[in-house]
Design a protein around this motif. Structure first.
Motif, mmCIF file in Angstrom:
data_model
loop_
_atom_site.group_PDB
_atom_site.id
_atom_site.type_symbol
_atom_site.label_atom_id
_atom_site.label_comp_id
_atom_site.label_asym_id
_atom_site.label_seq_id
_atom_site.Cartn_x
_atom_site.Cartn_y
_atom_site.Cartn_z
ATOM 1 N N VAL A 1 0.837 -1.205 0.000
ATOM 2 C CA VAL A 1 0.000 0.000 0.000
ATOM 3 C C VAL A 1 0.870 1.252 0.000
ATOM 4 O O VAL A 1 0.595 2.228 -0.718
ATOM 5 C CB VAL A 1 -0.958 -0.016 1.204
ATOM 6 C CG1 VAL A 1 -1.659 1.333 1.362
ATOM 7 C CG2 VAL A 1 -1.988 -1.127 1.053
ATOM 8 N N GLU A 2 1.952 1.234 0.779
ATOM 9 C CA GLU A 2 2.858 2.386 0.817
ATOM 10 C C GLU A 2 3.504 2.622 -0.544
ATOM 11 O O GLU A 2 3.601 3.771 -1.005
ATOM 12 C CB GLU A 2 3.936 2.158 1.874
ATOM 13 C CG GLU A 2 4.973 3.273 1.982
ATOM 14 C CD GLU A 2 4.449 4.538 2.643
ATOM 15 O OE1 GLU A 2 5.248 5.489 2.792
ATOM 16 O OE2 GLU A 2 3.250 4.589 3.004
ATOM 17 N N LEU A 3 3.926 1.546 -1.202
ATOM 18 C CA LEU A 3 4.538 1.687 -2.518
ATOM 19 C C LEU A 3 3.548 2.283 -3.514
ATOM 20 O O LEU A 3 3.884 3.195 -4.274
ATOM 21 C CB LEU A 3 5.028 0.327 -3.018
ATOM 22 C CG LEU A 3 5.668 0.313 -4.410
ATOM 23 C CD1 LEU A 3 6.908 1.201 -4.450
ATOM 24 C CD2 LEU A 3 6.016 -1.118 -4.811
ATOM 25 N N PHE A 4 2.343 1.794 -3.493
ATOM 26 C CA PHE A 4 1.312 2.322 -4.395
ATOM 27 C C PHE A 4 1.047 3.796 -4.109
ATOM 28 O O PHE A 4 0.988 4.621 -5.036
ATOM 29 C CB PHE A 4 0.021 1.519 -4.243
ATOM 30 C CG PHE A 4 -1.138 2.088 -5.016
ATOM 31 C CD1 PHE A 4 -1.281 1.836 -6.374
ATOM 32 C CD2 PHE A 4 -2.086 2.888 -4.388
ATOM 33 C CE1 PHE A 4 -2.335 2.380 -7.099
ATOM 34 C CE2 PHE A 4 -3.157 3.429 -5.096
ATOM 35 C CZ PHE A 4 -3.276 3.172 -6.453
ATOM 36 N N ASN A 5 0.889 4.146 -2.849
ATOM 37 C CA ASN A 5 0.581 5.527 -2.490
ATOM 38 C C ASN A 5 1.713 6.484 -2.872
ATOM 39 O O ASN A 5 1.464 7.601 -3.335
ATOM 40 C CB ASN A 5 0.278 5.629 -0.998
ATOM 41 C CG ASN A 5 -1.057 5.012 -0.625
ATOM 42 O OD1 ASN A 5 -1.933 4.843 -1.484
ATOM 43 N ND2 ASN A 5 -1.233 4.661 0.634
ATOM 44 N N LEU A 6 2.955 6.050 -2.660
ATOM 45 C CA LEU A 6 4.092 6.892 -3.047
ATOM 46 C C LEU A 6 4.129 7.098 -4.557
ATOM 47 O O LEU A 6 4.391 8.208 -5.041
ATOM 48 C CB LEU A 6 5.400 6.254 -2.568
ATOM 49 C CG LEU A 6 5.656 6.265 -1.057
ATOM 50 C CD1 LEU A 6 6.882 5.414 -0.728
ATOM 51 C CD2 LEU A 6 5.842 7.690 -0.543
ATOM 52 N N ALA A 7 3.869 6.022 -5.295
ATOM 53 C CA ALA A 7 3.867 6.127 -6.753
ATOM 54 C C ALA A 7 2.764 7.054 -7.231
ATOM 55 O O ALA A 7 2.980 7.894 -8.122
ATOM 56 C CB ALA A 7 3.722 4.738 -7.373
ATOM 57 N N ARG A 8 1.576 6.924 -6.663
ATOM 58 C CA ARG A 8 0.452 7.775 -7.058
ATOM 59 C C ARG A 8 0.700 9.238 -6.706
ATOM 60 O O ARG A 8 0.262 10.148 -7.415
ATOM 61 C CB ARG A 8 -0.829 7.293 -6.371
ATOM 62 C CG ARG A 8 -1.433 6.060 -6.986
ATOM 63 C CD ARG A 8 -2.089 6.337 -8.326
ATOM 64 N NE ARG A 8 -3.278 7.173 -8.205
ATOM 65 C CZ ARG A 8 -3.941 7.687 -9.236
ATOM 66 N NH1 ARG A 8 -3.517 7.463 -10.469
ATOM 67 N NH2 ARG A 8 -5.020 8.416 -9.052
ATOM 68 N N ALA A 9 1.417 9.471 -5.595
ATOM 69 C CA ALA A 9 1.685 10.843 -5.162
ATOM 70 C C ALA A 9 2.842 11.481 -5.925
ATOM 71 O O ALA A 9 3.142 12.661 -5.725
ATOM 72 C CB ALA A 9 1.981 10.863 -3.666
ATOM 73 N N GLY A 10 3.488 10.713 -6.795
ATOM 74 C CA GLY A 10 4.606 11.251 -7.555
ATOM 75 C C GLY A 10 5.859 11.454 -6.731
ATOM 76 O O GLY A 10 6.759 12.209 -7.126
ATOM 77 N N LYS A 11 5.964 10.767 -5.602
ATOM 78 C CA LYS A 11 7.167 10.859 -4.763
ATOM 79 C C LYS A 11 8.182 9.833 -5.268
ATOM 80 O O LYS A 11 8.373 8.770 -4.693
ATOM 81 C CB LYS A 11 6.799 10.634 -3.300
ATOM 82 C CG LYS A 11 5.847 11.692 -2.756
ATOM 83 C CD LYS A 11 5.519 11.471 -1.287
ATOM 84 C CE LYS A 11 4.603 12.563 -0.756
ATOM 85 N NZ LYS A 11 4.262 12.368 0.688
ATOM 86 N N HIS A 12 8.837 10.192 -6.350
ATOM 87 C CA HIS A 12 9.622 9.232 -7.115
ATOM 88 C C HIS A 12 10.799 8.662 -6.341
ATOM 89 O O HIS A 12 11.060 7.457 -6.386
ATOM 90 C CB HIS A 12 10.088 9.884 -8.417
ATOM 91 C CG HIS A 12 8.980 10.426 -9.247
ATOM 92 N ND1 HIS A 12 7.987 9.622 -9.773
ATOM 93 C CD2 HIS A 12 8.677 11.701 -9.633
ATOM 94 C CE1 HIS A 12 7.137 10.370 -10.462
ATOM 95 N NE2 HIS A 12 7.532 11.629 -10.383
ATOM 96 N N ASP A 13 11.534 9.505 -5.627
ATOM 97 C CA ASP A 13 12.707 9.012 -4.905
ATOM 98 C C ASP A 13 12.296 8.049 -3.799
ATOM 99 O O ASP A 13 12.921 6.985 -3.622
ATOM 100 C CB ASP A 13 13.496 10.180 -4.324
ATOM 101 C CG ASP A 13 14.168 11.023 -5.405
ATOM 102 O OD1 ASP A 13 14.295 10.526 -6.534
ATOM 103 O OD2 ASP A 13 14.553 12.171 -5.101
ATOM 104 N N GLU A 14 11.268 8.421 -3.052
ATOM 105 C CA GLU A 14 10.811 7.551 -1.971
ATOM 106 C C GLU A 14 10.216 6.255 -2.521
ATOM 107 O O GLU A 14 10.446 5.175 -1.974
ATOM 108 C CB GLU A 14 9.771 8.282 -1.114
ATOM 109 C CG GLU A 14 10.302 9.478 -0.371
ATOM 110 C CD GLU A 14 9.183 10.275 0.281
ATOM 111 O OE1 GLU A 14 8.537 9.745 1.208
ATOM 112 O OE2 GLU A 14 8.952 11.420 -0.141
ATOM 113 N N ALA A 15 9.468 6.377 -3.607
ATOM 114 C CA ALA A 15 8.880 5.186 -4.218
ATOM 115 C C ALA A 15 9.964 4.248 -4.718
ATOM 116 O O ALA A 15 9.896 3.032 -4.504
ATOM 117 C CB ALA A 15 7.949 5.586 -5.367
#
Length: 309
Positions: free
Chosen positions: A218-232
């Motif tokens: 869920v965290e990976l999906f949310n980071l990707a959707r939020a455009g937080k590329h480095d964190e994702a």
């Protein structure tokens, strides 16, 4: 029906005598939802749907629906059978059991041309009023629903609302969007394409390793959707060796093995599948050992704690 977020393709737990373990199924489903999953997809390839008897399928759907009622999250029934008649029967019984949607697959065993495949999936989609997701997995099912064909189906069926894209070609996400815009919700269907698929416009993920790692998924999906590329990407880099287990012929055995090793299920599968051994086991052990040696900050709540509660 909200086609969005991380929806596990749930594994089917078996007792030692290979009957369905409904008590654990309920605990596992509740735990996945507790960790942020937005729905449950039952009876799919990862759920060993082809090895389940019809009555077993209905019982599994009823267990999942009972669990989901407390959180008001959808249960999606994967619909496939040897014949169109039996697929329609299962679709209607899934609706009667309280499912919120259907994931419509090509028929088992038989692979043919567009005329016959269109007739099959159209008949199933039209059999109920439930919202439907088309499952495109040419690697496993040898049937490839091309973007132009998906557009044709969408134009003819108002209740076709989503597509699970498992061709392993990220270009398909953009191709579908270019033809249909936002008419269909696109879900990534192979675990190791999640970040790329979301970047191309996917709004959901029917996931596999989520069965053992829901909060991380869920965290990976949310980071990707939020455009937080480095964190994702940092989380993706840790997760990828595990996620690749979802893309090989023994993906069911591998994911269930990971569940057994993480206390989130057992490795038990129904024949003709056998539990992994030899070189497959050694490789899986190395991947899991590396992942456990350097875990991410985000962690799923222990399943055992949920059971004790």
């Amino acid at each position: 029906m909200n086609w969005y977020g991380v929806m596990p393709a749930m594994t089917t737990p078996f007792n030692s005598d290979l009957t369905v373990d409904h008590a654990f199924l309920a605990q596992h489903a509740a735990w996945l939802l507790e960790n942020g999953c937005t729905g449950l997809v039952m009876l799919g390839s990862l759920g060993e749907g082809a090895t389940l008897e019809h009555e077993e399928k209905l019982a599994i759907l009823k267990t999942a629906v009972e669990v989901s009622e407390t959180t008001k999250t959808p249960v999606v029934a994967a619909i496939s059978a040897l014949s169109t008649k039996h697929a329609v029967q299962l679709a209607r019984e899934a609706e009667a059991a309280g499912c919120s949607g259907l994931m419509v697959l090509p028929p088992y065993v038989y692979t043919s041309d567009w005329r016959e495949m269109k007739h099959h999936v159209s008949t199933v989609i039209a059999a109920t009023k439930l919202p439907c997701m088309l499952y495109n997995n040419p690697v496993a099912y040898k049937t490839d629903f091309l973007p132009e064909q998906i557009l044709e189906l969408a134009n003819e069926h108002a209740n076709l609302e989503a597509v699970k894209e498992s061709s392993a070609d990220v270009r398909r996400v953009a191709a579908i969007r270019s033809l249909l815009g936002d008419r269909l919700s696109i879900f990534v269907g192979v675990d190791d394409l999640l970040v790329e698929g979301v970047a191309a416009g996917a709004v959901g993920w029917v996931a596999g390793l989520v069965n053992a790692y829901p909060a991380e998924s869920v965290e990976l999906f949310n980071l990707a959707r939020a455009g937080k590329h480095d964190e994702a990407f940092a989380l993706y880099r840790w997760f990828l060796p595990l996620l690749r287990m979802d893309t090989v012929p023994k993906f069911v055995q591998l994911i269930k093995w990971v569940q057994g090793q993480t206390g989130t299920g057992t490795a038990t599968v129904r024949a003709p599948r056998l539990e992994i051994a030899g070189a497959d086991l050694e490789e899986a052990q190395a991947v899991l050992k590396a992942a456990q040696a350097n875990p991410p900050a985000i962690k799923s709540t222990p399943l055992a704690a949920l059971q004790e509660a």
